[in-house]
Every structure is written in C-alpha cells, then in structure tokens.
Design a protein around this motif. Structure first.
Motif, PDB file in Angstrom:
ATOM      1  N   HIS A 106       0.849  -1.193   0.000  1.00 64.32           N
ATOM      2  CA  HIS A 106       0.000   0.000   0.000  1.00 64.32           C
ATOM      3  C   HIS A 106       0.885   1.243   0.000  1.00 64.32           C
ATOM      4  N   PRO A 107       0.685   2.169  -0.933  1.00 68.27           N
ATOM      5  CA  PRO A 107       1.521   3.374  -0.959  1.00 68.27           C
ATOM      6  C   PRO A 107       1.251   4.280   0.244  1.00 68.27           C
ATOM      7  N   ILE A 108       2.318   4.868   0.776  1.00 63.38           N
ATOM      8  CA  ILE A 108       2.204   5.786   1.903  1.00 63.38           C
ATOM      9  C   ILE A 108       3.142   6.969   1.675  1.00 63.38           C
ATOM     10  N   ALA A 109       2.908   8.038   2.422  1.00 61.72           N
ATOM     11  CA  ALA A 109       3.781   9.212   2.369  1.00 61.72           C
ATOM     12  C   ALA A 109       4.809   9.095   3.488  1.00 61.72           C
ATOM     13  N   VAL A 110       6.075   9.345   3.151  1.00 58.84           N
ATOM     14  CA  VAL A 110       7.156   9.243   4.116  1.00 58.84           C
ATOM     15  C   VAL A 110       8.006  10.503   4.043  1.00 58.84           C
ATOM     16  N   ARG A 111       8.358  11.045   5.209  1.00 58.55           N
ATOM     17  CA  ARG A 111       9.279  12.174   5.279  1.00 58.55           C
ATOM     18  C   ARG A 111      10.639  11.623   5.664  1.00 58.55           C
ATOM     19  N   VAL A 112      11.672  12.004   4.921  1.00 56.48           N
ATOM     20  CA  VAL A 112      13.014  11.476   5.147  1.00 56.48           C
ATOM     21  C   VAL A 112      13.992  12.611   5.418  1.00 56.48           C
ATOM     22  N   SER A 113      15.153  12.235   5.929  1.00 50.53           N
ATOM     23  CA  SER A 113      16.256  13.189   6.030  1.00 50.53           C
ATOM     24  C   SER A 113      17.458  12.592   5.306  1.00 50.53           C
ATOM     25  N   PHE A 114      18.262  13.470   4.749  1.00 50.11           N
ATOM     26  CA  PHE A 114      19.418  13.069   3.951  1.00 50.11           C
ATOM     27  C   PHE A 114      20.709  13.466   4.657  1.00 50.11           C
ATOM     28  N   ASN A 115      21.762  12.692   4.431  1.00 49.94           N
ATOM     29  CA  ASN A 115      23.072  13.108   4.915  1.00 49.94           C
ATOM     30  C   ASN A 115      23.833  13.766   3.762  1.00 49.94           C
ATOM     31  N   SER A 116      25.078  14.108   3.985  1.00 49.01           N
ATOM     32  CA  SER A 116      25.839  14.880   2.997  1.00 49.01           C
ATOM     33  C   SER A 116      26.174  14.101   1.731  1.00 49.01           C
ATOM     34  N   ILE A 117      26.096  12.777   1.770  1.00 50.91           N
ATOM     35  CA  ILE A 117      26.395  12.005   0.557  1.00 50.91           C
ATOM     36  C   ILE A 117      25.135  11.443  -0.107  1.00 50.91           C
ATOM     37  N   GLY A 118      23.980  11.894   0.327  1.00 47.10           N
ATOM     38  CA  GLY A 118      22.733  11.542  -0.333  1.00 47.10           C
ATOM     39  C   GLY A 118      22.009  10.318   0.187  1.00 47.10           C
ATOM     40  N   GLU A 119      22.518   9.683   1.233  1.00 44.56           N
ATOM     41  CA  GLU A 119      21.797   8.562   1.829  1.00 44.56           C
ATOM     42  C   GLU A 119      20.626   9.120   2.633  1.00 44.56           C
ATOM     43  N   PHE A 120      19.540   8.363   2.701  1.00 43.83           N
ATOM     44  CA  PHE A 120      18.347   8.858   3.390  1.00 43.83           C
ATOM     45  C   PHE A 120      17.838   7.845   4.394  1.00 43.83           C
ATOM     46  N   ILE A 121      17.046   8.358   5.346  1.00 46.60           N
ATOM     47  CA  ILE A 121      16.451   7.533   6.389  1.00 46.60           C
ATOM     48  C   ILE A 121      15.069   8.103   6.705  1.00 46.60           C
ATOM     49  N   PRO A 122      14.061   7.255   6.904  1.00 44.77           N
ATOM     50  CA  PRO A 122      12.715   7.763   7.203  1.00 44.77           C
ATOM     51  C   PRO A 122      12.646   8.397   8.585  1.00 44.77           C
ATOM     52  N   ARG A 123      11.928   9.518   8.685  1.00 40.58           N
ATOM     53  CA  ARG A 123      11.732  10.209   9.959  1.00 40.58           C
ATOM     54  C   ARG A 123      10.279  10.158  10.417  1.00 40.58           C
ATOM     55  N   SER A 124       9.338  10.127   9.483  1.00 42.48           N
ATOM     56  CA  SER A 124       7.921  10.004   9.839  1.00 42.48           C
ATOM     57  C   SER A 124       7.169   9.482   8.622  1.00 42.48           C
ATOM     58  N   PHE A 125       5.958   8.999   8.869  1.00 45.27           N
ATOM     59  CA  PHE A 125       5.124   8.529   7.767  1.00 45.27           C
ATOM     60  C   PHE A 125       3.683   8.892   8.036  1.00 45.27           C
ATOM     61  N   CYS A 126       2.921   8.911   6.974  1.00 40.80           N
ATOM     62  CA  CYS A 126       1.515   9.296   7.037  1.00 40.80           C
ATOM     63  C   CYS A 126       0.716   8.252   6.255  1.00 40.80           C
ATOM     64  N   ILE A 127      -0.342   7.788   6.861  1.00 46.74           N
ATOM     65  CA  ILE A 127      -1.170   6.768   6.227  1.00 46.74           C
ATOM     66  C   ILE A 127      -2.629   7.186   6.354  1.00 46.74           C
ATOM     67  N   GLU A 128      -3.435   6.833   5.376  1.00 48.71           N
ATOM     68  CA  GLU A 128      -4.855   7.189   5.452  1.00 48.71           C
ATOM     69  C   GLU A 128      -5.696   5.922   5.538  1.00 48.71           C
ATOM     70  N   ASP A 129      -6.809   6.043   6.262  1.00 48.30           N
ATOM     71  CA  ASP A 129      -7.693   4.892   6.437  1.00 48.30           C
ATOM     72  C   ASP A 129      -8.753   4.868   5.342  1.00 48.30           C
ATOM     73  N   ASP A 130      -9.740   4.006   5.506  1.00 46.37           N
ATOM     74  CA  ASP A 130     -10.797   3.842   4.502  1.00 46.37           C
ATOM     75  C   ASP A 130     -11.636   5.101   4.315  1.00 46.37           C
ATOM     76  N   THR A 131     -11.724   5.925   5.347  1.00 46.91           N
ATOM     77  CA  THR A 131     -12.513   7.154   5.247  1.00 46.91           C
ATOM     78  C   THR A 131     -11.658   8.355   4.839  1.00 46.91           C
ATOM     79  N   GLN A 132     -10.444   8.104   4.425  1.00 48.03           N
ATOM     80  CA  GLN A 132      -9.464   9.100   3.997  1.00 48.03           C
ATOM     81  C   GLN A 132      -9.030  10.041   5.113  1.00 48.03           C
ATOM     82  N   GLU A 133      -9.127   9.586   6.348  1.00 46.18           N
ATOM     83  CA  GLU A 133      -8.576  10.339   7.464  1.00 46.18           C
ATOM     84  C   GLU A 133      -7.087  10.031   7.555  1.00 46.18           C
ATOM     85  N   LEU A 134      -6.257  11.068   7.711  1.00 49.67           N
ATOM     86  CA  LEU A 134      -4.809  10.896   7.742  1.00 49.67           C
ATOM     87  C   LEU A 134      -4.307  10.702   9.165  1.00 49.67           C
TER      88      LEU A 134
END
Length: 94
Positions: free
Chosen positions: A18-46
């Motif tokens: 299932h696709p989700i929205a993820v906020r990431v942070s990057f280091n100086s060489i472009g590697e990334f790590i997830p910091r938070s995510f957002c998911i919506e339910d059947d009623t489209q509540e986030l």
C-alpha cells in the motif's frame, strides 16, 4: 480512531504494498532515512506517526531499500516495514 483494536493498541490494516507518504532526512552524501510517515484509512482520514528508530536497512542494489522501523503510538511501541522503490520513486508498506 479506526486503527485501534479493543485494547487500544494501534494496528495498521493496510495491505502490503500500500503506498504511503514518508518524510526522510538526507546526509551529505545523499543517503536517506525515514523520519515520519503518514497513512490514510478507509474514510481518507490521515494519521501521522514519527519514526522513533530504524532497526535495520536492507538494500537491493538497483530496485529497492527496505527499512525496519519502530514508531510510538498511543503509548505502545510498534514495528513497521517501509519499502522505497528506487525505480518507480515511491514508498509502500512492507
């Protein structure tokens, strides 16, 4: 809240892939790590959750990165697997 079961522990009921929205942070060489995510339910509540730790990162050289994460919600520590498809450039639940 639709993600809570009778003992009020959050359960993410979205199917694998299932696709989700993820906020990431990057280091100086472009590697990334997830910091938070957002998911919506059947009623489209986030619902937004902050990633408290990343336990393991697996990487397929060309197609995907998999992050085994924990997040805190409603007093419980929970696990989630987040996949980033590097070919299609989108995040999904694992």
């Amino acid at each position: 809240m639709p993600f809570l079961n009778p003992i009020h522990k959050p359960i993410l009921r979205q199917p694998q892939g299932h696709p989700i929205a993820v906020r990431v942070s990057f280091n100086s060489i472009g590697e990334f790590i997830p910091r938070s995510f957002c998911i919506e339910d059947d009623t489209q509540e986030l619902f937004k959750y902050k990633v408290s730790s990343v336990k393991l990162i697996k990487s397929d050289k060309f197609y995907s990165k998999t992050f085994y994460c924990t997040f805190d919600a409603h007093g419980y520590r929970n696990d989630i697997v987040l996949h980033f498809d590097t070919h299609k450039h989108f995040w999904m639940m694992g």
